[in-house]
Design a protein around this motif. Structure first.
Motif, short mmCIF file in Angstrom:
data_model
loop_
_atom_site.label_atom_id
_atom_site.label_comp_id
_atom_site.label_asym_id
_atom_site.label_seq_id
_atom_site.Cartn_x
_atom_site.Cartn_y
_atom_site.Cartn_z
N VAL A 6 109.07 51.13 64.62
CA VAL A 6 107.81 50.39 64.81
C VAL A 6 106.71 51.10 64.04
N ARG A 7 105.99 50.34 63.20
CA ARG A 7 104.83 50.89 62.49
C ARG A 7 103.57 50.17 62.97
N VAL A 8 102.53 50.95 63.15
CA VAL A 8 101.26 50.41 63.62
C VAL A 8 100.18 50.80 62.62
N ALA A 9 99.38 49.80 62.17
CA ALA A 9 98.32 50.06 61.19
C ALA A 9 96.96 49.89 61.84
N THR A 10 96.13 50.92 61.70
CA THR A 10 94.75 50.89 62.18
C THR A 10 93.83 50.50 61.03
N GLY A 11 92.76 49.80 61.31
CA GLY A 11 91.85 49.32 60.29
C GLY A 11 91.19 50.43 59.50
N ASN A 12 90.81 50.11 58.24
CA ASN A 12 90.13 51.07 57.38
C ASN A 12 88.63 51.02 57.61
N LEU A 13 88.25 51.11 58.85
CA LEU A 13 86.85 50.95 59.22
C LEU A 13 86.33 52.23 59.86
N PHE A 14 85.04 52.37 59.84
CA PHE A 14 84.41 53.48 60.53
C PHE A 14 84.65 53.34 62.04
N LEU A 15 85.18 54.37 62.67
CA LEU A 15 85.47 54.38 64.11
C LEU A 15 86.49 53.31 64.51
N ALA A 16 87.48 53.07 63.65
CA ALA A 16 88.49 52.06 63.97
C ALA A 16 89.57 52.58 64.90
N GLY A 17 89.79 53.91 64.91
CA GLY A 17 90.84 54.49 65.75
C GLY A 17 90.40 54.68 67.19
N SER A 18 91.35 55.09 68.02
CA SER A 18 91.06 55.31 69.44
C SER A 18 91.95 56.45 69.97
N PRO A 19 91.41 57.27 70.88
CA PRO A 19 92.23 58.33 71.48
C PRO A 19 93.09 57.82 72.63
#
Length: 633
Positions: A6-19
């Protein structure tokens, strides 16, 4: 049974990730597997291998839930891909939205499906649940009677997270606005001390970073040819039409027989054009710092020369009134200052209708109706969702009047330009480019995509979600607009393609044509004054001081310049038409359609570049590389 990657892609945006930890489920034809809380989407992408003790069969969807502990941080998920037993390669599950809260989100596999494409009803429950949740979030609001409906909400935080500016664009917007307001506050304090005594004094606020065309406007704004050119290719090319008769409001007093003969000659030759601002007649003007402002409702008659120049013949600043003498008519042969003041009143009226009718109503407000109706009526599995998702009182009076005469044909360039008699006018670069861009969107993109999923007219008629979308837009969002030509049902593939092309062109090309020219044409305030401080002239005894006193004062001009600079600037975060990174469709056929669409856009872009290289006044507002993929500002 077997191992899945399984691959998951996070957006290329400022503050797109999450802990926050993310839990995943794989849903197949034969079962569902809980993969547990294994993901912490802080990075751009991540992968994990999971052994699944179940035979899932063909994968239908991925479910995910973000678990919040002490702190909930939104996560922008681009997509999830899965590879494993029975997938025949990597299977994509597009998301492209913010994951908020702790509810379960279902992401179906990226193949578009209509209701008839799901005979086993494998996705029926999902489609219904998605629309039910969306309708809670995307609610119709209201503003004023007689206007089309907006989305519910008064402030940006009231909007669904996916409809707000992305973080990088929002930051740029906020910083730029703060800087503009700061500059206006610092410089604006001097505006109450300084005053404009001559027309050239407006150069005090002429922007240093002006465009080449803005400089040309400053140098030539008094020229009749440039005045006429703006109705063809300026910031607002939506008002000009070929005359079929002399307008009833054009009352020619005794002594103007020669003018009548000239007008009738041009009429017979098919070279007489008009711009009528009657929509502004009787509109309540604004009051600024306790001082009343003034509005006119001009009529301009113009003749198209064999060399393509459009030249004004006569200007009437107000319609005739019962029991009053005929309104004054201004001619090119009048004293220069009188003729210039008449043209300046026309430019101010054009500014009003450009910003409210052409830009706000036909660009932003119509786009908002399209977006809300789409989110309320079409699930993310639907092929048309995947196509369309690529986004004082006087002003209210104008919008209400403009809404009442907004027709379906007026939003479709082939029909609109035909109705206005502009097809085949070689000097209408807007018209040529609009027809070409509409054709590329329609034939290469929309017809290509629709042909993949609707094999007959009956398939269109039988798509209940599609019909609900059309009714939602016309009857609800546009407030029963079927009497103005908008459809309430879609009966054929051709009708569907026309409707979808209208939606895409409105949100891309049409908005660009009314947005991109603001810096060019309005940086020099006398060419597009946002307000007038004196009533329209009633004699031709006009001096330069009369014109200066009618134009905005320095403070008003500075405010207009600040707003124009801010709204009209080229956006640093911009995605051009057709160049979106989101991959809503799975399978090679939709990707081939998109590839051919991009190739034709590139060819059109190059052709415009070559054409503009030999033009005295280049026209770039519908050049595909400059047309944004959605309405943003």
């Amino acid at each position: 049974m077997g191992k899945y990657t399984v691959r998951v892609a996070t957006g290329n945006l400022f503050l797109a990730g999450s802990p926050n930890l993310v839990q995943l489920w794989l849903v197949g034809e034969h079962g569902e597997a809980d993969l547990g809380k294994h993901l912490r989407p802080r990075l751009r992408s991540g992968a994990l291998g999971i052994d699944v003790p179940l035979h899932l069969g063909r994968l239908l969807m991925v479910k995910l839930r973000k678990h919040n502990r002490l702190l909930s941080v939104d996560w922008f998920c681009k997509w999830i891909s899965v590879q494993g037993p029975g997938t025949q390669g990597e299977v994509f599950f597009p998301c492209y939205r913010w994951v908020q809260g702790h509810g379960i989100i279902c992401l179906p596999e990226g193949t578009a499906r209509t209701l008839s494409d799901d005979p086993q009803n494998l996705f029926k429950k999902y489609r219904e649940q998605e629309l039910e949740e969306r309708r809670k979030v995307y609610r119709w609001g209201s503003w004023k009677d007689g206007l089309i409906l907006p989305i519910a909400g008064n402030r940006q935080p009231d909007l669904p997270r996916d409809e707000r500016f992305l973080e990088d664009k929002d930051l740029d917007f906020s910083v730029s606005l703060a800087k503009a307001l700061k500059d206006m506050a610092i410089k604006g304090t001097l505006d109450f001390i300084n005053c404009v005594k001559r027309l050239e004094d407006f150069k005090k606020i002429f922007p240093r970073g002006k465009t080449a065309l803005a400089e040309r406007v400053h140098d030539s704004w008094k020229n009749d040819a440039l005045f006429g050119y703006q109705f063809l290719n300026g910031a607002n090319p939506m008002l000009l039409r070929r005359s079929s008769r002399l307008p009833a409001r054009l009352v020619l007093p005794p002594g103007m027989e020669d003018l009548k003969t000239q007008l009738e000659k041009e009429l017979q030759a098919g070279s007489l054009f008009e711009v009528d601002f009657s929509l502004l007649d009787g509109v309540k003007p604004n009051v600024i710092i306790f001082k009343p402002q003034y509005v006119a409702a001009p009529l301009v008659m113009l003749k198209l020369q064999p060399d393509g120049r459009l030249l004004p013949m006569v200007i009437q600043l107000q319609p005739p009134r019962y029991g009053c003498p005929p309104p004054l008519l201004f001619l090119p042969s009048d004293p220069p200052m009188a003729w210039l003041l008449a043209k300046t009143w026309v430019r101010s009226s054009d500014f009003q209708l450009h910003q409210l009718q052409s830009h706000l109503l036909r660009g932003h407000l119509i786009a908002e109706v399209i977006a809300v109706a789409t989110m309320r009526s079409l699930p993310s599995l639907h092929p048309i969702y995947k196509v369309v998702s690529t986004g004082s009182g006087g002003h209210v009076d104008i919008l209400q009047r403009a809404t009442a005469c907004l027709t379906y044909r007026s939003l479709c360039p082939p029909d609109d330009l035909a109705d206005r008699g502009l097809l085949g006018v070689k000097s209408s670069l807007y018209g040529q480019d609009a027809i070409r861009l509409w054709g590329i969107i329609s034939r290469r993109y929309v017809e290509g995509m629709v042909g993949l999923f609707y094999k007959s007219d009956q398939a269109v008629k039988d798509d209940l979600e599609l019909q609900a979308w059309c009714r939602e837009m016309t009857e609800t969002g546009l407030q029963m607009a079927q009497d103005r030509g908008f459809p309430i049902s879609l009966e054929s593939r051709a009708q569907l393609c026309h409707f979808v092309t209208m939606c895409i062109f409105t949100c891309t090309g049409q908005h660009a044509s009314n947005h991109l020219g603001q810096l060019d044409w309005y940086s020099w305030i006398p060419n597009g004054p946002g307000t007038m401080r004196k009533p329209p002239p009633i004699s031709k005894d006009v001096t330069e001081k009369d014109i200066v006193d009618s134009l905005p004062n320095l403070h008003q001009a500075h405010m207009q310049k600040t707003v124009t600079d801010f709204l009209g600037r080229r956006q640093p975060v911009m995605v051009a038409l057709g160049q979106h990174e989101e991959k809503y469709f799975s399978g090679p056929e939709p990707q081939a359609v998109l590839r051919q669409f991009r190739e034709e856009l590139a060819a059109m872009d190059k052709e415009i570049e070559v054409r503009n290289a030999v033009l005295d006044l280049p026209y770039e507002y519908l050049r595909p590389s400059m047309v944004e993929n959605s309405v943003t500002i």
